[in-house]
Design a protein around this motif. Structure first.
Motif, short mmCIF file in Angstrom:
data_model
loop_
_atom_site.label_atom_id
_atom_site.label_comp_id
_atom_site.label_asym_id
_atom_site.label_seq_id
_atom_site.Cartn_x
_atom_site.Cartn_y
_atom_site.Cartn_z
N VAL A 225 38.81 34.69 46.74
CA VAL A 225 37.49 35.02 46.18
C VAL A 225 37.18 34.21 44.92
N HIS A 226 38.22 33.80 44.20
CA HIS A 226 38.05 33.07 42.94
C HIS A 226 39.05 31.94 42.81
N TYR A 227 38.67 30.96 42.01
CA TYR A 227 39.60 29.91 41.57
C TYR A 227 40.41 30.49 40.41
N PRO A 228 41.61 29.95 40.16
CA PRO A 228 42.41 30.45 39.03
C PRO A 228 41.69 30.37 37.68
N GLY A 229 40.92 29.30 37.46
CA GLY A 229 40.17 29.18 36.20
C GLY A 229 39.15 30.28 36.01
N ALA B 191 38.39 27.18 53.12
CA ALA B 191 38.71 28.32 52.25
C ALA B 191 38.24 29.61 52.90
N LYS B 192 39.18 30.49 53.18
CA LYS B 192 38.88 31.77 53.81
C LYS B 192 38.92 32.87 52.77
N THR B 193 37.92 33.73 52.79
CA THR B 193 37.87 34.87 51.89
C THR B 193 38.36 36.10 52.63
N TRP B 194 39.29 36.81 52.00
CA TRP B 194 39.86 38.01 52.63
C TRP B 194 39.39 39.28 51.92
N ALA B 195 38.40 39.18 51.08
CA ALA B 195 37.84 40.34 50.38
C ALA B 195 36.33 40.17 50.32
N VAL B 196 35.66 41.25 50.07
CA VAL B 196 34.20 41.21 49.95
C VAL B 196 33.83 40.47 48.67
N GLU B 197 32.93 39.52 48.80
CA GLU B 197 32.43 38.79 47.64
C GLU B 197 31.24 39.57 47.08
N PRO B 198 31.35 40.08 45.85
CA PRO B 198 30.26 40.89 45.30
C PRO B 198 28.97 40.11 45.06
N ASP B 199 29.08 38.81 44.88
CA ASP B 199 27.91 37.95 44.71
C ASP B 199 28.32 36.54 45.10
N LYS C 253 27.95 33.90 34.47
CA LYS C 253 27.88 33.66 35.93
C LYS C 253 26.52 33.10 36.33
N ARG C 254 25.48 33.71 35.82
CA ARG C 254 24.12 33.29 36.19
C ARG C 254 23.74 31.95 35.58
N THR C 255 24.33 31.62 34.44
CA THR C 255 24.05 30.35 33.79
C THR C 255 24.82 29.20 34.44
N VAL C 256 26.11 29.41 34.67
CA VAL C 256 26.96 28.36 35.24
C VAL C 256 26.69 28.19 36.73
N GLY C 257 26.64 29.29 37.45
CA GLY C 257 26.33 29.24 38.88
C GLY C 257 27.38 28.56 39.75
N ARG C 258 28.65 28.63 39.36
CA ARG C 258 29.70 28.01 40.17
C ARG C 258 29.86 28.79 41.48
N PRO C 259 29.76 28.11 42.61
CA PRO C 259 29.90 28.81 43.89
C PRO C 259 31.35 29.22 44.15
N ARG C 260 31.50 30.26 44.94
CA ARG C 260 32.83 30.74 45.32
C ARG C 260 33.51 29.71 46.22
N PRO C 261 34.83 29.75 46.27
CA PRO C 261 35.57 28.75 47.07
C PRO C 261 35.10 28.66 48.53
N PRO D 51 32.67 33.39 35.62
CA PRO D 51 34.05 33.86 35.57
C PRO D 51 34.24 35.08 36.48
N SER D 52 35.48 35.50 36.66
CA SER D 52 35.79 36.64 37.52
C SER D 52 35.46 37.95 36.84
N GLY D 53 34.53 38.69 37.42
CA GLY D 53 34.15 40.00 36.88
C GLY D 53 35.25 41.03 37.05
N HIS D 54 35.93 41.02 38.21
CA HIS D 54 37.03 41.96 38.43
C HIS D 54 38.13 41.77 37.38
N SER D 55 38.47 40.50 37.13
CA SER D 55 39.52 40.20 36.16
C SER D 55 39.11 40.65 34.76
N ALA D 56 37.87 40.40 34.40
CA ALA D 56 37.38 40.83 33.09
C ALA D 56 37.37 42.35 32.98
N ALA D 57 36.92 43.02 34.03
CA ALA D 57 36.81 44.48 33.99
C ALA D 57 38.16 45.14 33.80
#
Length: 175
Positions: A155-159, A101-109, A86-94, A114-120
């Motif tokens: 909060v995230h793109y599918p990729g 693009a509307k976010t309906w959840a809290v963005e942790p950063d 995440k810190r290396t790539v630095g891709r911004p959220r949608p 990649p998605s931390g929630h999905s990985a966890a």
């Protein structure tokens, strides 16, 4: 030449990722109750839920204790990898790239890939699924729904989700 090809391929993937995001993400016209349901699902990959799922079973001893230790180890290892990327790539959220693009959840950063929630959630689910294969039929679909919820809530793109899930799967295999 290779750099130009790589840039072209990445641009094409990013465009497809954004197009898929636009089709999946919940818009303001979607029912409030549906957004609430997706929000509850997305918390399945949150810090409190995944740490609790990986640590509380340790109190029970036996095979579940061993599986819980594997889950915690996988969770921590995948988190380190995800945060480094995440810190290396630095891709911004949608929502930080597209004003529509509307976010309906809290963005942790501020980073999306990649998605931390999905990985966890995949880390924990896979650790238990490996230890107790019959539970894989329940755990893995639930974990995939958490990943889907991250896109659905904007909060995230599918990729990002797929990358987080792959990192978790690779980490689970190593652990």
């Amino acid at each position: 030449m290779r750099a130009a090809v790589a840039t072209t391929v990445l641009s094409m993937l990013a465009a497809r990722d954004r197009a898929l995001f636009d089709r999946i993400a919940t818009g303001p016209s979607h029912h409030r109750l549906a957004r609430l349901a997706w929000t509850l699902v997305t918390h399945g990959g949150g810090v409190i839920t995944t740490i609790a799922a990986a640590t509380l079973p340790m109190l029970l001893g036996g095979a579940i204790q061993h599986a819980a230790m594997q889950a915690l180890l996988t969770l921590v290892a995948s988190h380190v990898v995800v945060q480094a990327i995440k810190r290396t790539v630095g891709r911004p959220r949608p929502s930080r790239v597209d004003a529509k693009a509307k976010t309906w959840a809290v963005e942790p950063d501020r980073f999306s890939f990649p998605s931390g929630h999905s990985a966890a959630v995949i880390s924990v689910a896979l650790a238990y699924a490996i230890a107790f294969p019959p539970f894989a039929l329940v755990l893995l679909p639930v974990a995939f729904f958490v990943g889907f919820s991250r896109v659905r809530l904007g909060v995230h793109y599918p990729g990002d989700v797929i990358a987080g899930q792959l990192i978790a799967a690779a980490t689970a295999l190593v652990v």
